[in-house]
Scaffold this motif. Sequence first.
Motif, PDB file in Angstrom:
ATOM      1  N   UNK A  50       0.968  -1.160  -0.037  1.00 21.68           N
ATOM      2  CA  UNK A  50      -0.075   0.054  -0.151  1.00 21.68           C
ATOM      3  C   UNK A  50       0.756   1.410  -0.011  1.00 21.68           C
ATOM      4  N   UNK A  51       1.782   1.124   0.630  1.00 19.79           N
ATOM      5  CA  UNK A  51       2.755   2.401   0.781  1.00 19.79           C
ATOM      6  C   UNK A  51       3.795   2.782  -0.385  1.00 19.79           C
ATOM      7  N   UNK A  52       3.840   1.499  -1.053  1.00 26.44           N
ATOM      8  CA  UNK A  52       4.299   1.854  -2.503  1.00 26.44           C
ATOM      9  C   UNK A  52       3.493   2.249  -3.523  1.00 26.44           C
ATOM     10  N   UNK A  53       2.241   1.976  -3.374  1.00 31.49           N
ATOM     11  CA  UNK A  53       0.944   2.405  -4.348  1.00 31.49           C
ATOM     12  C   UNK A  53       0.623   4.012  -4.050  1.00 31.49           C
ATOM     13  N   UNK A  54       0.857   4.214  -2.827  1.00 27.17           N
ATOM     14  CA  UNK A  54       0.410   5.605  -2.288  1.00 27.17           C
ATOM     15  C   UNK A  54       1.452   6.372  -1.742  1.00 27.17           C
ATOM     16  N   UNK A  55       1.827   7.376  -2.350  1.00 26.43           N
ATOM     17  CA  UNK A  55       2.639   8.564  -1.630  1.00 26.43           C
ATOM     18  C   UNK A  55       2.015   8.980  -0.333  1.00 26.43           C
ATOM     19  N   UNK A  56       2.791   8.947   0.687  1.00 30.59           N
ATOM     20  CA  UNK A  56       2.386   9.101   1.943  1.00 30.59           C
ATOM     21  C   UNK A  56       1.373   8.131   2.500  1.00 30.59           C
ATOM     22  N   UNK A  57       1.727   6.848   2.285  1.00 30.70           N
ATOM     23  CA  UNK A  57       0.915   5.487   2.626  1.00 30.70           C
ATOM     24  C   UNK A  57       0.856   5.535   4.118  1.00 30.70           C
ATOM     25  N   UNK A  58       1.958   5.856   4.920  1.00 27.95           N
ATOM     26  CA  UNK A  58       1.752   5.787   6.310  1.00 27.95           C
ATOM     27  C   UNK A  58       0.818   6.749   6.732  1.00 27.95           C
ATOM     28  N   UNK A  59       0.770   7.827   6.470  1.00 31.99           N
ATOM     29  CA  UNK A  59      -0.164   8.900   6.875  1.00 31.99           C
ATOM     30  C   UNK A  59      -1.654   8.336   6.572  1.00 31.99           C
ATOM     31  N   UNK A  60      -1.751   7.808   5.198  1.00 29.38           N
ATOM     32  CA  UNK A  60      -3.148   7.357   4.862  1.00 29.38           C
ATOM     33  C   UNK A  60      -3.645   6.140   5.946  1.00 29.38           C
ATOM     34  N   UNK A  61      -2.569   5.385   6.330  1.00 27.85           N
ATOM     35  CA  UNK A  61      -3.045   4.448   7.307  1.00 27.85           C
ATOM     36  C   UNK A  61      -3.577   5.212   8.577  1.00 27.85           C
ATOM     37  N   UNK A  62      -2.844   5.858   8.877  1.00 28.97           N
ATOM     38  CA  UNK A  62      -3.183   6.461  10.278  1.00 28.97           C
ATOM     39  C   UNK A  62      -4.624   7.448   9.956  1.00 28.97           C
ATOM     40  N   UNK A  63      -4.794   8.116   8.859  1.00 33.25           N
ATOM     41  CA  UNK A  63      -6.176   8.693   8.728  1.00 33.25           C
ATOM     42  C   UNK A  63      -7.110   7.750   8.597  1.00 33.25           C
ATOM     43  N   UNK A  64      -6.816   6.852   8.060  1.00 35.65           N
ATOM     44  CA  UNK A  64      -7.954   5.790   8.092  1.00 35.65           C
ATOM     45  C   UNK A  64      -8.262   4.979   9.485  1.00 35.65           C
ATOM     46  N   UNK A  65      -7.168   4.806  10.211  1.00 35.91           N
ATOM     47  CA  UNK A  65      -7.477   4.369  11.598  1.00 35.91           C
ATOM     48  C   UNK A  65      -8.339   5.265  12.296  1.00 35.91           C
ATOM     49  N   UNK A  66      -8.311   6.652  11.930  1.00 35.17           N
ATOM     50  CA  UNK A  66      -9.165   7.678  12.888  1.00 35.17           C
ATOM     51  C   UNK A  66     -10.577   7.502  12.163  1.00 35.17           C
ATOM     52  N   UNK A  67     -10.523   7.504  10.747  1.00 35.95           N
ATOM     53  CA  UNK A  67     -12.065   7.302  10.194  1.00 35.95           C
ATOM     54  C   UNK A  67     -12.694   6.174  10.563  1.00 35.95           C
ATOM     55  N   UNK A  68     -12.179   4.947  10.672  1.00 32.53           N
ATOM     56  CA  UNK A  68     -12.670   3.946  11.421  1.00 32.53           C
ATOM     57  C   UNK A  68     -12.881   3.823  13.023  1.00 32.53           C
ATOM     58  N   UNK A  69     -12.443   4.956  13.530  1.00 26.98           N
ATOM     59  CA  UNK A  69     -12.474   4.787  14.883  1.00 26.98           C
ATOM     60  C   UNK A  69     -11.552   3.635  15.620  1.00 26.98           C
ATOM     61  N   UNK A  70     -10.505   3.483  14.880  1.00 29.58           N
ATOM     62  CA  UNK A  70      -9.475   2.447  15.588  1.00 29.58           C
ATOM     63  C   UNK A  70      -8.155   3.098  16.114  1.00 29.58           C
ATOM     64  N   UNK A  71      -8.617   4.512  16.361  1.00 30.70           N
ATOM     65  CA  UNK A  71      -7.288   5.261  17.048  1.00 30.70           C
ATOM     66  C   UNK A  71      -6.774   4.791  18.333  1.00 30.70           C
ATOM     67  N   UNK A  72      -7.684   3.907  18.906  1.00 38.06           N
ATOM     68  CA  UNK A  72      -7.285   3.375  20.371  1.00 38.06           C
ATOM     69  C   UNK A  72      -6.384   2.409  20.272  1.00 38.06           C
ATOM     70  N   UNK A  73      -6.546   1.694  18.970  1.00 37.14           N
ATOM     71  CA  UNK A  73      -5.436   0.457  18.736  1.00 37.14           C
ATOM     72  C   UNK A  73      -4.219   1.157  17.981  1.00 37.14           C
ATOM     73  N   UNK A  74      -4.613   2.072  16.856  1.00 39.76           N
ATOM     74  CA  UNK A  74      -3.635   2.550  16.001  1.00 39.76           C
ATOM     75  C   UNK A  74      -3.547   4.021  16.545  1.00 39.76           C
ATOM     76  N   UNK A  75      -2.468   4.443  17.533  1.00 34.37           N
ATOM     77  CA  UNK A  75      -2.820   5.439  18.150  1.00 34.37           C
ATOM     78  C   UNK A  75      -1.885   6.608  17.257  1.00 34.37           C
ATOM     79  N   UNK A  76      -0.743   6.285  16.657  1.00 33.22           N
ATOM     80  CA  UNK A  76       0.129   7.318  16.091  1.00 33.22           C
ATOM     81  C   UNK A  76       1.106   6.656  15.213  1.00 33.22           C
ATOM     82  N   UNK A  77       1.965   7.413  14.598  1.00 33.04           N
ATOM     83  CA  UNK A  77       2.991   6.797  13.964  1.00 33.04           C
ATOM     84  C   UNK A  77       3.806   5.987  14.624  1.00 33.04           C
TER      85      UNK A  77
END
Length: 208
Positions: A50-77
């Motif tokens: 996914x990171x190879x497909x999307x520039x800024x893939x790590x940030x995208x993972x964190x953004x989706x974690x927040x969008x899906x309300x999974x930030x208690x599990x995936x807290x930060x970088x």
Amino acid sequence: MNASVSVVPIDAAAVQSNPLILDYLPYPPIEEKGCPRRTCLQIDLILLAIEALEIGGSEALLDVARELELQDIIKNRVNLWRLRSTNPLRRAHTRRLLSIVEAKALVVIACYIARRLTVLLRQLLLAYQQMSDKQIPLEQNLRLANYLARFRAHFRSRMNPRRSGVLAYNSDDKLNELALNLLGQLLFCTGTAGTQRLWMSLFDGEVE
């Protein structure tokens, strides 16, 4: 004045919640408290693609974690990096176990992004098939070449070259093959019940 301070190690921090979005992924009947090594490896490789497909893939993972309300599990970088370091092939591999809940969260996020990338995944795999049929070098397709080059760079910069599992990918051709297989897995995620099927496939051979 003496003050006592209670410090809770990050590794020991308990996951406080189990979001409902994870409930439709079953708990595999395994004896380990955490995920098997192969499961950790496969999840990290999928995220690497996914990171190879999307520039800024790590940030995208964190953004989706927040969008899906999974930030208690995936807290930060840093937290995300620590979870992915459970991949035994990583340079910064830790002996920390990846919990089933954490693995579920990573898989749900990966599949969510994969669905967003469905058109691109189909285009890249179609281009690969057509070029293979005509025996045209993959480098002549710019988008495919860029994906493969980014995947190779990510893999080589993050994996421990002394690991036997990494030595198996000691050429561009072998890494390209791995990257293309991962494209197929990501497309597999976008289908009906793709998330559940990917989840269970991660434990193939681990379930007695």
